[in-house]
Design a protein around this motif. Structure first.
Motif, PDB file in Angstrom:
ATOM      1  N   ASN A 207       0.800  -1.228   0.000  1.00  0.00           N
ATOM      2  CA  ASN A 207       0.000   0.000   0.000  1.00  0.00           C
ATOM      3  C   ASN A 207       0.832   1.278   0.000  1.00  0.00           C
ATOM      4  N   LYS A 208       2.145   1.129  -0.043  1.00  0.00           N
ATOM      5  CA  LYS A 208       3.025   2.288  -0.124  1.00  0.00           C
ATOM      6  C   LYS A 208       3.285   2.644  -1.585  1.00  0.00           C
ATOM      7  N   LEU A 209       3.571   3.904  -1.838  1.00  0.00           N
ATOM      8  CA  LEU A 209       3.995   4.290  -3.178  1.00  0.00           C
ATOM      9  C   LEU A 209       5.401   3.762  -3.420  1.00  0.00           C
ATOM     10  N   GLY A 210       5.649   3.303  -4.638  1.00  0.00           N
ATOM     11  CA  GLY A 210       6.961   2.775  -4.963  1.00  0.00           C
ATOM     12  C   GLY A 210       7.084   2.526  -6.450  1.00  0.00           C
ATOM     13  N   ILE A 211       8.178   1.890  -6.839  1.00  0.00           N
ATOM     14  CA  ILE A 211       8.401   1.540  -8.241  1.00  0.00           C
ATOM     15  C   ILE A 211       8.504   0.024  -8.382  1.00  0.00           C
ATOM     16  N   ASN A 212       9.510  -0.573  -7.762  1.00  0.00           N
ATOM     17  CA  ASN A 212       9.644  -2.027  -7.791  1.00  0.00           C
ATOM     18  C   ASN A 212       8.561  -2.688  -6.941  1.00  0.00           C
ATOM     19  N   VAL A 213       8.427  -4.000  -7.122  1.00  0.00           N
ATOM     20  CA  VAL A 213       7.505  -4.790  -6.303  1.00  0.00           C
ATOM     21  C   VAL A 213       8.313  -5.926  -5.677  1.00  0.00           C
ATOM     22  N   ILE A 214       8.257  -6.035  -4.350  1.00  0.00           N
ATOM     23  CA  ILE A 214       8.992  -7.099  -3.665  1.00  0.00           C
ATOM     24  C   ILE A 214       7.997  -8.036  -2.988  1.00  0.00           C
ATOM     25  N   ILE A 215       8.131  -9.328  -3.316  1.00  0.00           N
ATOM     26  CA  ILE A 215       7.196 -10.340  -2.839  1.00  0.00           C
ATOM     27  C   ILE A 215       7.947 -11.402  -2.054  1.00  0.00           C
ATOM     28  N   LYS A 216       7.495 -11.662  -0.846  1.00  0.00           N
ATOM     29  CA  LYS A 216       8.116 -12.697  -0.024  1.00  0.00           C
ATOM     30  C   LYS A 216       7.687 -14.083  -0.493  1.00  0.00           C
ATOM     31  N   PHE A 217       8.579 -15.048  -0.312  1.00  0.00           N
ATOM     32  CA  PHE A 217       8.212 -16.440  -0.563  1.00  0.00           C
ATOM     33  C   PHE A 217       8.617 -17.281   0.639  1.00  0.00           C
ATOM     34  N   SER A 218       7.844 -18.333   0.889  1.00  0.00           N
ATOM     35  CA  SER A 218       8.094 -19.175   2.061  1.00  0.00           C
ATOM     36  C   SER A 218       8.470 -20.603   1.692  1.00  0.00           C
ATOM     37  N   SER A 219       8.571 -20.873   0.390  1.00  0.00           N
ATOM     38  CA  SER A 219       8.934 -22.221  -0.056  1.00  0.00           C
ATOM     39  C   SER A 219       9.581 -22.136  -1.432  1.00  0.00           C
ATOM     40  N   ASP A 220      10.267 -23.194  -1.811  1.00  0.00           N
ATOM     41  CA  ASP A 220      10.881 -23.245  -3.143  1.00  0.00           C
ATOM     42  C   ASP A 220       9.818 -23.209  -4.232  1.00  0.00           C
ATOM     43  N   ASP A 221       8.667 -23.777  -3.936  1.00  0.00           N
ATOM     44  CA  ASP A 221       7.574 -23.785  -4.912  1.00  0.00           C
ATOM     45  C   ASP A 221       7.073 -22.363  -5.179  1.00  0.00           C
ATOM     46  N   GLU A 222       6.876 -21.593  -4.108  1.00  0.00           N
ATOM     47  CA  GLU A 222       6.450 -20.200  -4.270  1.00  0.00           C
ATOM     48  C   GLU A 222       7.503 -19.394  -5.020  1.00  0.00           C
ATOM     49  N   LYS A 223       8.743 -19.618  -4.666  1.00  0.00           N
ATOM     50  CA  LYS A 223       9.836 -18.918  -5.332  1.00  0.00           C
ATOM     51  C   LYS A 223       9.836 -19.213  -6.829  1.00  0.00           C
ATOM     52  N   GLU A 224       9.664 -20.476  -7.186  1.00  0.00           N
ATOM     53  CA  GLU A 224       9.668 -20.875  -8.592  1.00  0.00           C
ATOM     54  C   GLU A 224       8.497 -20.251  -9.350  1.00  0.00           C
ATOM     55  N   LYS A 225       7.343 -20.192  -8.708  1.00  0.00           N
ATOM     56  CA  LYS A 225       6.171 -19.587  -9.355  1.00  0.00           C
ATOM     57  C   LYS A 225       6.391 -18.097  -9.609  1.00  0.00           C
ATOM     58  N   LEU A 226       7.011 -17.423  -8.661  1.00  0.00           N
ATOM     59  CA  LEU A 226       7.287 -15.993  -8.830  1.00  0.00           C
ATOM     60  C   LEU A 226       8.302 -15.760  -9.952  1.00  0.00           C
ATOM     61  N   ILE A 227       9.318 -16.594 -10.002  1.00  0.00           N
ATOM     62  CA  ILE A 227      10.328 -16.470 -11.061  1.00  0.00           C
ATOM     63  C   ILE A 227       9.698 -16.736 -12.429  1.00  0.00           C
ATOM     64  N   ASN A 228       8.843 -17.740 -12.503  1.00  0.00           N
ATOM     65  CA  ASN A 228       8.163 -18.043 -13.767  1.00  0.00           C
ATOM     66  C   ASN A 228       7.255 -16.893 -14.193  1.00  0.00           C
ATOM     67  N   TYR A 229       6.593 -16.271 -13.221  1.00  0.00           N
ATOM     68  CA  TYR A 229       5.745 -15.105 -13.520  1.00  0.00           C
ATOM     69  C   TYR A 229       6.587 -13.997 -14.151  1.00  0.00           C
ATOM     70  N   CYS A 230       7.753 -13.756 -13.581  1.00  0.00           N
ATOM     71  CA  CYS A 230       8.644 -12.718 -14.113  1.00  0.00           C
ATOM     72  C   CYS A 230       9.086 -13.051 -15.534  1.00  0.00           C
ATOM     73  N   LYS A 231       9.457 -14.293 -15.750  1.00  0.00           N
ATOM     74  CA  LYS A 231       9.927 -14.704 -17.075  1.00  0.00           C
ATOM     75  C   LYS A 231       8.814 -14.612 -18.112  1.00  0.00           C
ATOM     76  N   GLU A 232       7.612 -15.015 -17.731  1.00  0.00           N
ATOM     77  CA  GLU A 232       6.474 -14.972 -18.660  1.00  0.00           C
ATOM     78  C   GLU A 232       6.119 -13.545 -19.057  1.00  0.00           C
ATOM     79  N   ASN A 233       6.372 -12.600 -18.146  1.00  0.00           N
ATOM     80  CA  ASN A 233       6.018 -11.205 -18.408  1.00  0.00           C
ATOM     81  C   ASN A 233       7.219 -10.331 -18.780  1.00  0.00           C
ATOM     82  N   ASN A 234       8.363 -10.982 -18.964  1.00  0.00           N
ATOM     83  CA  ASN A 234       9.598 -10.270 -19.333  1.00  0.00           C
ATOM     84  C   ASN A 234       9.985  -9.198 -18.314  1.00  0.00           C
ATOM     85  N   TYR A 235       9.805  -9.532 -17.036  1.00  0.00           N
ATOM     86  CA  TYR A 235      10.235  -8.640 -15.967  1.00  0.00           C
ATOM     87  C   TYR A 235      11.578  -9.131 -15.423  1.00  0.00           C
TER      88      TYR A 235
END
Length: 260
Positions: A207-235
């Motif tokens: 809810n803060k103003l910013g530019i980047n987005v930082i997302i916490k992960f609690s497992s390797d599975d969550e981490k992998e999903k976030l990385i795949n999201y970035c790759k799919e969207n060219n981020y």
């Protein structure tokens, strides 16, 4: 054209005087040299969300470093007195500080405030501080890829920084300044989209103003999903913990690297 750049940066920072220097790190080092000249012995920095050379230059100048405990880079209270305070006013480029609050603490506790506005330029938070520094480096909001600036109100500080003054490509900088508002709006649209699409994840300071987005992960599975999201969207992304982002397991989506 230099005069036009100076006028616009003075407007963006609310300061009377402005000096162009070789790079952002030069601006930080020069500011800390002023701190030492003024007789301060301790420099307060945020415990995360700052910049990598803060600590390096504090040690280089044989000043004392004290890290303030923050909420993922954001400070809510400062008890220390009679010191310098070097802060990134957009922590990790993802969360805007309440710089009025920090400025009030600084005045109350006799702190010399250096505001690094490389991420916050174009916001009101970029107008607080005894010294304001900002980089024009790669992946900055004003990504000239060379140079930086120092802005102050006191003539004696301006005179001190003259030893670091250089000329840069003012015509190119003015074009960047002219597009800053549109670029920040573009960043905000992308950031809002990402936060919406990742609403099921723990987005830090969503809810803060910013530019980047930082997302916490609690497992390797969550981490992998976030990385795949970035790759799919060219981020482009950076894996944390990292001091310049957050000291937790997280993925920083580098919105600031996108081109308008």
């Amino acid at each position: 054209m230099k005069n036009n750049c100076e006028l616009e940066l003075k407007r963006l920072t609310g300061k009377k005087y402005l000096v162009f220097v070789r790079r952002g790190n030069t601006a930080i080092l020069a500011s800390l040299k002023l701190v030492k000249k003024l007789g301060y012995e301790t420099v307060l920095i945020q415990d995360q969300g700052g910049w990598m050379t803060y600590q390096q230059y504090i040690r280089k100048l044989k000043l004392n470093e004290l890290r303030l405990k923050t909420d993922y880079g954001l400070v809510s209270n400062i008890k220390e007195k009679n010191a310098a305070l070097l802060f990134n006013s957009m922590a990790g480029y993802f969360a805007l500080q309440d710089m009025k609050l920090i400025s009030d603490f600084s005045k109350k506790n006799k702190l010399f405030l250096i505001n690094d506005v490389s991420g916050s330029i174009g916001t009101e938070e970029a107008k607080y501080g005894d010294v304001i520094v900002g980089s024009f480096g790669r992946w900055k909001s004003l990504n000239l890829e060379e140079g930086a600036f120092i802005a102050v109100d006191k003539k004696e500080y301006y005179d001190f920084f003259q030893d670091f003054s250089v000329d840069i490509d003012y015509e190119k900088l003015y074009k960047k300044l002219s597009r800053l508002k549109d670029k920040l709006l573009f960043f905000d649209v992308v950031r809002t989209k990402i936060i919406h699409e990742l609403s099921d994840y723990e987005v830090i300071h969503r809810n803060k103003l910013g530019i980047n987005v930082i997302i916490k992960f609690s497992s390797d599975d969550e981490k992998e999903k976030l990385i795949n999201y970035c790759k799919e969207n060219n981020y482009e992304f950076v894996e944390c913990p990292r001091y310049i982002k957050v000291l937790d397991n997280a993925i920083s989506i580098e919105v600031k690297r996108l081109e308008l």
